[in-house]
Design a protein around this motif. Structure first.
Motif, PDB file in Angstrom:
ATOM      1  N   GLN A 160       3.891   1.132  -6.965  1.00 45.50           N
ATOM      2  CA  GLN A 160       3.692  -0.292  -7.221  1.00 45.50           C
ATOM      3  C   GLN A 160       4.023  -1.115  -5.987  1.00 45.50           C
ATOM      4  N   TYR A 161       5.060  -0.710  -5.291  1.00 42.88           N
ATOM      5  CA  TYR A 161       5.461  -1.445  -4.093  1.00 42.88           C
ATOM      6  C   TYR A 161       4.400  -1.357  -2.997  1.00 42.88           C
ATOM      7  N   ILE A 162       3.912  -0.151  -2.708  1.00 44.96           N
ATOM      8  CA  ILE A 162       2.957  -0.034  -1.605  1.00 44.96           C
ATOM      9  C   ILE A 162       1.660  -0.776  -1.913  1.00 44.96           C
ATOM     10  N   CYS A 163       1.309  -0.846  -3.192  1.00 46.62           N
ATOM     11  CA  CYS A 163       0.110  -1.610  -3.556  1.00 46.62           C
ATOM     12  C   CYS A 163       0.328  -3.110  -3.385  1.00 46.62           C
ATOM     13  N   SER A 164       1.576  -3.539  -3.460  1.00 43.93           N
ATOM     14  CA  SER A 164       1.872  -4.967  -3.327  1.00 43.93           C
ATOM     15  C   SER A 164       1.872  -5.434  -1.880  1.00 43.93           C
ATOM     16  N   ILE A 165       1.914  -4.491  -0.926  1.00 41.68           N
ATOM     17  CA  ILE A 165       2.008  -4.890   0.482  1.00 41.68           C
ATOM     18  C   ILE A 165       0.786  -4.476   1.297  1.00 41.68           C
ATOM     19  N   ALA A 166      -0.263  -3.980   0.642  1.00 42.54           N
ATOM     20  CA  ALA A 166      -1.435  -3.523   1.395  1.00 42.54           C
ATOM     21  C   ALA A 166      -2.729  -3.819   0.658  1.00 42.54           C
ATOM     22  N   GLU A 167      -3.771  -4.089   1.422  1.00 40.88           N
ATOM     23  CA  GLU A 167      -5.100  -4.311   0.846  1.00 40.88           C
ATOM     24  C   GLU A 167      -5.754  -2.983   0.461  1.00 40.88           C
ATOM     25  N   ILE A 168      -5.586  -1.978   1.312  1.00 45.32           N
ATOM     26  CA  ILE A 168      -6.137  -0.648   1.069  1.00 45.32           C
ATOM     27  C   ILE A 168      -5.008   0.368   1.195  1.00 45.32           C
ATOM     28  N   VAL A 169      -4.965   1.320   0.264  1.00 47.46           N
ATOM     29  CA  VAL A 169      -3.928   2.350   0.253  1.00 47.46           C
ATOM     30  C   VAL A 169      -4.590   3.723   0.347  1.00 47.46           C
ATOM     31  N   VAL A 170      -4.146   4.508   1.318  1.00 54.01           N
ATOM     32  CA  VAL A 170      -4.606   5.888   1.476  1.00 54.01           C
ATOM     33  C   VAL A 170      -3.421   6.791   1.153  1.00 54.01           C
ATOM     34  N   VAL A 171      -3.562   7.613   0.126  1.00 55.87           N
ATOM     35  CA  VAL A 171      -2.446   8.460  -0.303  1.00 55.87           C
ATOM     36  C   VAL A 171      -2.896   9.914  -0.382  1.00 55.87           C
ATOM     37  N   GLU A 172      -2.024  10.806   0.056  1.00 57.45           N
ATOM     38  CA  GLU A 172      -2.273  12.242   0.001  1.00 57.45           C
ATOM     39  C   GLU A 172      -1.152  12.861  -0.855  1.00 57.45           C
ATOM     40  N   PRO A 173      -1.356  12.972  -2.161  1.00 61.71           N
ATOM     41  CA  PRO A 173      -0.304  13.526  -3.021  1.00 61.71           C
ATOM     42  C   PRO A 173      -0.183  15.038  -2.843  1.00 61.71           C
ATOM     43  N   GLN A 174       1.039  15.532  -2.933  1.00 58.02           N
ATOM     44  CA  GLN A 174       1.225  16.981  -2.969  1.00 58.02           C
ATOM     45  C   GLN A 174       1.011  17.477  -4.393  1.00 58.02           C
ATOM     46  N   PRO A 175       0.247  18.547  -4.568  1.00 57.17           N
ATOM     47  CA  PRO A 175       0.061  19.129  -5.899  1.00 57.17           C
ATOM     48  C   PRO A 175       1.350  19.805  -6.373  1.00 57.17           C
ATOM     49  N   TRP A 176       1.374  20.165  -7.671  1.00 56.96           N
ATOM     50  CA  TRP A 176       2.590  20.674  -8.293  1.00 56.96           C
ATOM     51  C   TRP A 176       3.111  21.942  -7.623  1.00 56.96           C
TER      52      TRP A 176
END
Length: 239
Positions: free
Chosen positions: A158-174
């Motif tokens: 939620q925080y990173i979405c509040s401070i950026a127009e575009i978000v690029v995320v690379e989640p680690q799988p389980w």
């Protein structure tokens, strides 16, 4: 907490450099070259022409940060500035040796709400903007999740979405979680939140759902999986 205690928490455990609490691996980019990620970034989805202010969370020694800046200058705006942050001061010191024009590196625990507000706010204000044009978060979500639990992960997203127009995320799988926990066996450390996690096998989908449903983001791109079985997800705010 004393500086010595802080430093001890950032050291790898036992004799295994892979047994780290926060993902602050030594010589990380020898194993994961920056170009392997940059080549997965699309070239035609960005807002071009205006100045680009970017943030790289979990920048390690800065190699990927510089590669991202080069990509942004070629595909988004020649007027690009980028800030790399990492929890480990030793890695930031390394990154500062690579420093170039319009590139900054700062030591910051992104989950430290007081210090992040000050640092991020001051950086954005220096460019007279309220948000980053693009925020990158490569293989960092797992470490936040393991150390801060489901609630911490959700608040981070939620925080990173509040401070950026575009978000690029690379989640680690389980399976990466299980590897991280396994590496700690034989040491005196365990991730205290691991057994409590409700976001588990479907963590990649869980992160995507949080970004879309709770953060009101729109997914605009999904890459193929890398050779280490991760994919880049790109989101922007809904109009």
């Amino acid at each position: 907490m004393s500086p010595t205690e802080d430093s001890n928490k950032l050291q790898f455990k036992g004799a295994n450099p892979g047994a780290v609490q926060y993902g602050n691996f030594i010589n990380y980019y020898q194993f994961h070259p920056p170009d392997d990620r940059v080549k997965l970034l699309p070239k035609n989805i960005w807002i071009t022409g205006t100045a680009c202010i970017a943030l790289d969370i979990g920048c390690n020694a800065g190699n990927l940060t510089l590669a991202l800046k080069e990509f942004l200058m070629e595909n988004v705006s020649k007027d690009t500035s980028i800030l790399g942050i990492d929890i480990d001061p030793a890695l930031i010191k390394r990154a500062e040796e690579l420093i170039s024009k319009n590139t900054s590196f700062k030591c910051l625990d992104i989950m430290d709400e007081i210090n992040r507000k000050l640092l991020i706010s001051n950086y954005l204000t220096s460019f007279n903007v309220n948000k980053f044009s693009i925020l990158f978060c490569f293989s960092t979500t797992m470490w936040i999740h393991l150390n801060h639990g489901d609630v911490g992960l959700k608040s981070f997203l939620q925080y990173i979405c509040s401070i950026a127009e575009i978000v690029v995320v690379e989640p680690q799988p389980w399976k990466c979680y299980k590897t991280a926990v396994k590496r700690m066996k034989g040491t005196n450390f365990t991730f205290p939140e691991f057994s409590k996690l409700k976001f588990r096998e479907s963590i990649e989908s869980d992160i995507e759902n949080i970004l879309i449903k709770d953060c009101c983001m729109l997914k605009i791109n999904e890459s193929e999986r890398t050779k280490w079985e991760r994919k880049l997800l790109i989101f922007k705010h809904k109009i």
